[in-house]
Design an enzyme around this catalytic site. Sequence first.
Site, PDB file in Angstrom:
ATOM      1  N   PHE A  27      96.816  45.295  -4.166  1.00 46.58           N
ATOM      2  CA  PHE A  27      95.444  44.803  -3.987  1.00 46.58           C
ATOM      3  C   PHE A  27      94.640  45.890  -3.270  1.00 46.58           C
ATOM      4  O   PHE A  27      94.713  46.041  -2.055  1.00 46.58           O
ATOM      5  CB  PHE A  27      95.454  43.509  -3.165  1.00 46.58           C
ATOM      6  CG  PHE A  27      94.254  42.636  -3.382  1.00 46.58           C
ATOM      7  CD1 PHE A  27      94.264  41.616  -4.323  1.00 46.58           C
ATOM      8  CD2 PHE A  27      93.098  42.832  -2.641  1.00 46.58           C
ATOM      9  CE1 PHE A  27      93.156  40.809  -4.514  1.00 46.58           C
ATOM     10  CE2 PHE A  27      91.989  42.032  -2.828  1.00 46.58           C
ATOM     11  CZ  PHE A  27      92.013  41.018  -3.767  1.00 46.58           C
ATOM     12  N   ASP A  80      90.834  42.671   4.561  1.00 48.91           N
ATOM     13  CA  ASP A  80      92.086  42.040   4.951  1.00 48.91           C
ATOM     14  C   ASP A  80      93.146  43.025   5.428  1.00 48.91           C
ATOM     15  O   ASP A  80      93.177  44.180   5.010  1.00 48.91           O
ATOM     16  CB  ASP A  80      92.622  41.252   3.749  1.00 48.91           C
ATOM     17  CG  ASP A  80      93.938  40.591   4.018  1.00 48.91           C
ATOM     18  OD1 ASP A  80      94.023  39.853   5.006  1.00 48.91           O
ATOM     19  OD2 ASP A  80      94.884  40.830   3.263  1.00 48.91           O
ATOM     20  N   ASN A 129      82.051  45.646  -3.993  1.00 50.24           N
ATOM     21  CA  ASN A 129      83.405  46.176  -3.818  1.00 50.24           C
ATOM     22  C   ASN A 129      84.040  46.447  -5.174  1.00 50.24           C
ATOM     23  O   ASN A 129      83.871  45.665  -6.116  1.00 50.24           O
ATOM     24  CB  ASN A 129      84.293  45.178  -3.056  1.00 50.24           C
ATOM     25  CG  ASN A 129      83.868  44.977  -1.618  1.00 50.24           C
ATOM     26  OD1 ASN A 129      84.041  45.850  -0.775  1.00 50.24           O
ATOM     27  ND2 ASN A 129      83.292  43.814  -1.323  1.00 50.24           N
ATOM     28  N   PHE A 329      84.226  36.961  -4.730  1.00 51.11           N
ATOM     29  CA  PHE A 329      85.651  36.957  -4.403  1.00 51.11           C
ATOM     30  C   PHE A 329      86.513  37.307  -5.607  1.00 51.11           C
ATOM     31  O   PHE A 329      86.392  36.687  -6.668  1.00 51.11           O
ATOM     32  CB  PHE A 329      86.066  35.576  -3.880  1.00 51.11           C
ATOM     33  CG  PHE A 329      85.514  35.246  -2.521  1.00 51.11           C
ATOM     34  CD1 PHE A 329      86.332  35.266  -1.403  1.00 51.11           C
ATOM     35  CD2 PHE A 329      84.175  34.924  -2.350  1.00 51.11           C
ATOM     36  CE1 PHE A 329      85.833  34.968  -0.146  1.00 51.11           C
ATOM     37  CE2 PHE A 329      83.660  34.626  -1.096  1.00 51.11           C
ATOM     38  CZ  PHE A 329      84.493  34.651   0.010  1.00 51.11           C
TER      39      PHE A 329
END
Length: 349
Positions: A27, A80, A129, A329
């Site tokens: 990720f 994250d 992003n 998201f």
Amino acid sequence: MIAFDQLTWLHGKPQSSGLLKANPEDFLVVEDLGFAPDGEGEHVLVRILKNGCNTRFVADALAKFLKIHAREVSFAGQKDKHAVTEQWLCARVPGKEMPDLSKFQLEGCQVLEYARHKRKLRLGALKGNQFTVILREISHRQDVETRLQAIAERGVPNYFGAQRFGIGGSNLQGALRWAESDAPVRDRNKRSFWLSAARSALFNQQVSIRLKKTEFNQVVDGDALQLAGRGSWFVVTPEELEVSQARVHNRELMITAALPGSGDWGSQRDALAAEQAAIAEETSLQALLVREKVEAARRAMLLYPQQLSWNWWDDVTVELRFWLPAGSFATSVVRELINTTGDYANIAE
């Protein structure tokens, strides 16, 4: 309240299972500010590649290295801990020589570049992003392939991801407890997380119910339509329905749903009535948002991943690449592809 894993799917519930984030390298998030450093000013923008570090932890370490207060280091978005992320931090160092950030050392972090900048980098001040996501142990390759093609054409619901609600839904549960209590919440972080979770859950529920009841992208009287790529919107009248529908089909306009709060929600007539009915039972959360003076806003109901491409490494592993605007998201894309196994609540926004 509809749970995240029960929200309506645009392309139907996936047939395939799969593994998301088998390791952090599966990720990758690259932050896109949409602008370059000025080259001068009292702030320093620092682009950092990190693995195994959350944003606040790195920001605090940078402040300590520069010998400034932690509040003098800002960032545009939280990334994250359990992912490989590339993002910008901003440190206020006025009247000082340019610090040598090549000497900044923190396990899991690497300074890629840094430069002076005139303005503070504020939360939310990013364009979007770029994501690279690897899905493993896919059980039905053809179903995933078909869904990828459908997503490229029709997009996905613009749901707030599970990470918005905290591990085990803790942020939403905190908001519900707060809504039922008269006691003030003085912790600023808790206030922010809980209010955000409350509003996000109410938005998701509106979208899920509209998707289940009607043709999802069908304009109705009173819809608030947003100009694609911009925050401005207008309310459609009966006379404008046909023309507006064509513009929605061409992705010039986006149908929005309410981010409830104090003040006018923005939609009118049939659209407003449907939004109110969708969350009519969630009176305590709505009252909390009004009580805490969270201003109502709008958010597009559909999300079109840009520059979407994919590459099958083998029959059970696929690499996805796509760009999403700020506030969207990646998990909202992934949930339309597979029934995931993995760390859903801890994924970078």
